[in-house]
Design an enzyme around this catalytic site. Structure first.
Site, PDB file in Angstrom:
ATOM      1  N   HIS A   1      25.032  -1.207 -18.328  1.00 19.15           N
ATOM      2  CA  HIS A   1      26.041  -0.151 -18.435  1.00 19.15           C
ATOM      3  C   HIS A   1      27.177  -0.509 -17.463  1.00 19.15           C
ATOM      4  O   HIS A   1      26.925  -1.146 -16.438  1.00 19.15           O
ATOM      5  CB  HIS A   1      25.374   1.166 -18.010  1.00 19.15           C
ATOM      6  CG  HIS A   1      26.195   2.396 -18.200  1.00 19.15           C
ATOM      7  ND1 HIS A   1      27.166   2.780 -17.307  1.00 19.15           N
ATOM      8  CD2 HIS A   1      26.181   3.336 -19.163  1.00 19.15           C
ATOM      9  CE1 HIS A   1      27.712   3.920 -17.717  1.00 19.15           C
ATOM     10  NE2 HIS A   1      27.131   4.270 -18.844  1.00 19.15           N
TER      11      HIS A   1
ATOM     12  N   ASP B   1      18.201  -0.113 -12.690  1.00 21.60           N
ATOM     13  CA  ASP B   1      18.949   1.053 -13.168  1.00 21.60           C
ATOM     14  C   ASP B   1      18.021   1.828 -14.094  1.00 21.60           C
ATOM     15  O   ASP B   1      17.726   1.385 -15.205  1.00 21.60           O
ATOM     16  CB  ASP B   1      20.211   0.558 -13.891  1.00 21.60           C
ATOM     17  CG  ASP B   1      20.952   1.676 -14.613  1.00 21.60           C
ATOM     18  OD1 ASP B   1      20.399   2.785 -14.742  1.00 21.60           O
ATOM     19  OD2 ASP B   1      22.088   1.420 -15.067  1.00 21.60           O
TER      20      ASP B   1
ATOM     21  N   GLN C   1      17.982   5.486 -18.058  1.00 23.95           N
ATOM     22  CA  GLN C   1      17.432   5.804 -19.389  1.00 23.95           C
ATOM     23  C   GLN C   1      15.907   5.695 -19.418  1.00 23.95           C
ATOM     24  O   GLN C   1      15.322   5.647 -20.512  1.00 23.95           O
ATOM     25  CB  GLN C   1      18.038   4.866 -20.446  1.00 23.95           C
ATOM     26  CG  GLN C   1      19.536   4.940 -20.565  1.00 23.95           C
ATOM     27  CD  GLN C   1      20.032   6.286 -21.120  1.00 23.95           C
ATOM     28  OE1 GLN C   1      19.259   7.070 -21.677  1.00 23.95           O
ATOM     29  NE2 GLN C   1      21.314   6.552 -20.969  1.00 23.95           N
TER      30      GLN C   1
ATOM     31  N   LYS D   1      20.244  12.999 -17.036  1.00 24.54           N
ATOM     32  CA  LYS D   1      19.623  12.330 -18.193  1.00 24.54           C
ATOM     33  C   LYS D   1      18.143  12.677 -18.280  1.00 24.54           C
ATOM     34  O   LYS D   1      17.458  12.285 -19.211  1.00 24.54           O
ATOM     35  CB  LYS D   1      19.757  10.816 -18.072  1.00 24.54           C
ATOM     36  CG  LYS D   1      21.145  10.351 -17.721  1.00 24.54           C
ATOM     37  CD  LYS D   1      21.749   9.524 -18.786  1.00 24.54           C
ATOM     38  CE  LYS D   1      23.028   8.884 -18.261  1.00 24.54           C
ATOM     39  NZ  LYS D   1      24.104   8.940 -19.226  1.00 24.54           N
TER      40      LYS D   1
ATOM     41  N   CYS E   1      29.846   2.477 -22.968  1.00 27.01           N
ATOM     42  CA  CYS E   1      30.018   1.908 -21.619  1.00 27.01           C
ATOM     43  C   CYS E   1      29.216   0.632 -21.458  1.00 27.01           C
ATOM     44  O   CYS E   1      28.633   0.381 -20.375  1.00 27.01           O
ATOM     45  CB  CYS E   1      29.627   2.906 -20.539  1.00 27.01           C
ATOM     46  SG  CYS E   1      30.664   4.347 -20.526  1.00 27.01           S
TER      47      CYS E   1
HETATM   48  N1  PLP Z   1      23.173   3.374 -16.329  1.00 31.02           N
HETATM   49  C1  PLP Z   1      22.836   3.609 -17.591  1.00 31.02           C
HETATM   50  C2  PLP Z   1      21.900   2.669 -18.294  1.00 31.02           C
HETATM   51  C3  PLP Z   1      23.345   4.725 -18.259  1.00 31.02           C
HETATM   52  O1  PLP Z   1      23.011   4.968 -19.515  1.00 31.02           O
HETATM   53  C4  PLP Z   1      24.231   5.593 -17.563  1.00 31.02           C
HETATM   54  C5  PLP Z   1      24.852   6.726 -18.255  1.00 31.02           C
HETATM   55  O2  PLP Z   1      25.060   6.710 -19.448  1.00 31.02           O
HETATM   56  C6  PLP Z   1      24.528   5.325 -16.235  1.00 31.02           C
HETATM   57  C7  PLP Z   1      23.995   4.203 -15.644  1.00 31.02           C
HETATM   58  C8  PLP Z   1      25.392   6.239 -15.418  1.00 31.02           C
HETATM   59  O3  PLP Z   1      24.638   7.355 -15.050  1.00 31.02           O
HETATM   60  P1  PLP Z   1      25.290   8.633 -14.351  1.00 31.02           P
HETATM   61  O4  PLP Z   1      25.914   9.440 -15.452  1.00 31.02           O
HETATM   62  O5  PLP Z   1      24.122   9.342 -13.719  1.00 31.02           O
HETATM   63  O6  PLP Z   1      26.255   8.170 -13.347  1.00 31.02           O
END
Ligand code: PLP
Length: 409
Positions: free
Chosen positions: A126, A203, A206, A229, A367
């Site tokens: 992302h 990360d 998800q 999420k 993204c």
């Molecule tokens: N990493 C991944 C894989 C995501 O899907 C997202 C959000 O869509 C993020 C990071 C960013 O997360 P946050 O909205 O908590 O900043």
């Protein structure tokens, strides 16, 4: 419990927002990878906190401050238990997964990455796990490298060992791809990076809402979490870090709780985890996130994971039967996401027509532009699933996609 035995009606009853009509149709919410809906238990926890306990934390001597501090620190312990961290000092509250990655890039990165060093990420990240590293590399004169993906949407791990060099200072990898749903074999990845002395950030934006995450078992150095999420409020997230690694990092932002004493000459920084929590934190967000984790446990992560698998399988079969539709991402292990393109129809047009049918999906690059460019597309349609989705939701999506076909015939 198999996916079919899952009592999804009971779960749906706990999510008030789902029981509404949108554009004259019952709402079908298939955008949970962007943000999940909130169960009544989370909404109640927020209302209860603001109705009875609201006060600033840590510095107060009065009853409300004691209660809000207990609630905030109780939430920290709840999260520690949920991800099986060793100690609450390893749980840092942040705004979300993005802020967690930025904290590591700025604090760990600025102190441990220098000119000529390398930061390794993957082509599946992302933007939140790309841009903070780009900014760091630009600033310190380091090089950003990427593990590529194959045509199925799996990482090309046969290249990992060669990409981990003696200049690699950190590896940052997503646990689950938000654009394809690929679940990466992160435990193996961590092991291989550690064998070369490279720390790893995972990360988990998800992951947490779909299956059990155990940071000790994964042995990662950092794990970034997103509250919104995982059925919690927006504005709250968590950075897990191994205490030994966090102890070696300088503070990131200055002010408030990260301080023990200040004179005009010198500041003495607070101990972990407060050293990384400058300013008044999102107290109600932490309380809401703890309530969300209680809710997940009350439903049961094994049951949620089985339901998820059932819906993914059912959805993939149903979508593949639609002429001109191509699913992207057929990785070895997947979770929560059905990403696809339709011949001769732009993803945004698909999204607009589905919205008229009451079906909420996401259309665009999610993204994850570098990943989509690997597949030679600029946008996909993404239906993403959570515990409250049903096979009927997938059926409604499929009916909507047949309408799209009719419009563009
Ligand atoms: N990493 C991944 C894989 C995501 O899907 C997202 C959000 O869509 C993020 C990071 C960013 O997360 P946050 O909205 O908590 O900043």
């Amino acid at each position: 419990m198999s996916g079919k035995d899952f009592d999804v009606a009971r779960v749906r009853a706990d999510f008030p927002i789902l029981h509404q009509e949108v554009r004259g149709r019952p709402l079908v919410y298939l955008d949970s990878a962007a943000t999940t809906q909130k169960p009544q238990a989370v909404i109640d926890a927020l209302v209860r906190y603001y109705t009875h306990d609201n006060a600033n934390v840590h510095r107060g001597v009065h009853a409300l401050s004691e209660r809000s501090t207990a609630a905030y620190e109780g939430a920290r312990e709840r999260i520690r238990r949920f991800i099986n961290a060793r100690d609450t000092k390893e749980i840092i509250f942040v705004r979300g997964c993005t802020e967690a990655v930025n904290l590591v890039a700025q604090s760990f990165g600025r102190s441990k990455v220098g000119p000529g060093d390398e930061v390794l990420i993957t082509a599946m990240e992302h933007h939140s796990n790309i841009v903070p590293w780009q900014m760091l590399c630009d600033k310190v004169g380091a090089t950003l490298k990427m593990v590529p993906v194959d045509e199925r949407g799996d990482l090309r791990l046969e290249q990992l060992d060669a990409l981990l060099t003696e200049r690699t200072r950190i590896l940052a990898v997503t646990h689950v791809s938000n654009a394809l749903g690929t679940v990466n074999p992160v435990k193996e990845i961590v092991k291989r990076a550690h064998a070369k002395g490279v720390p790893v950030l995972l990360d988990g934006a998800q992951a947490l809402q779909h299956f059990r995450v155990d940071v000790q078992d994964l042995d990662c150095d950092f794990y970034a979490l997103s509250g919104h999420k995982a059925f919690g409020p927006t504005g709250i997230g968590v950075l897990y870090g191994k205490a030994s690694v966090l102890e070696s990092m300088p503070p990131w932002q200055g002010g408030g709780d990260m301080i023990l004493t200040v004179t005009m000459e010198k500041t003495v920084y607070n101990r972990l985890p407060y050293r990384f929590e400058a300013g008044t934190p999102d107290i109600s967000g932490a309380v809401g996130l703890a309530a969300a984790l209680d809710y997940i446990d009350s439903v049961g992560l094994d049951a949620i994971a089985a339901h998820d698998r059932d819906l993914l399988e059912y959805g993939a079969q149903a979508l593949e039967a639609i002429p001109g539709l191509k699913l992207l991402g057929r990785g070895r292990e997947r979770s929560g996401v059905l990403s696809f393109i339709m011949e001769d129809v732009h993803a945004h047009d698909v999204g607009t027509i589905l919205d008229r049918e009451g079906v909420a999906i996401r259309a665009g690059h999610h993204c994850a532009q570098p990943l989509l460019s690997c597949f030679g597309v600029a946008a996909t349609v993404r239906a993403s699933l959570a515990m409250y989705n049903t096979r009927e939701d997938i059926d409604a999506l499929v009916r909507g996609l047949h309408k799209v076909r009719e419009v563009f015939a």
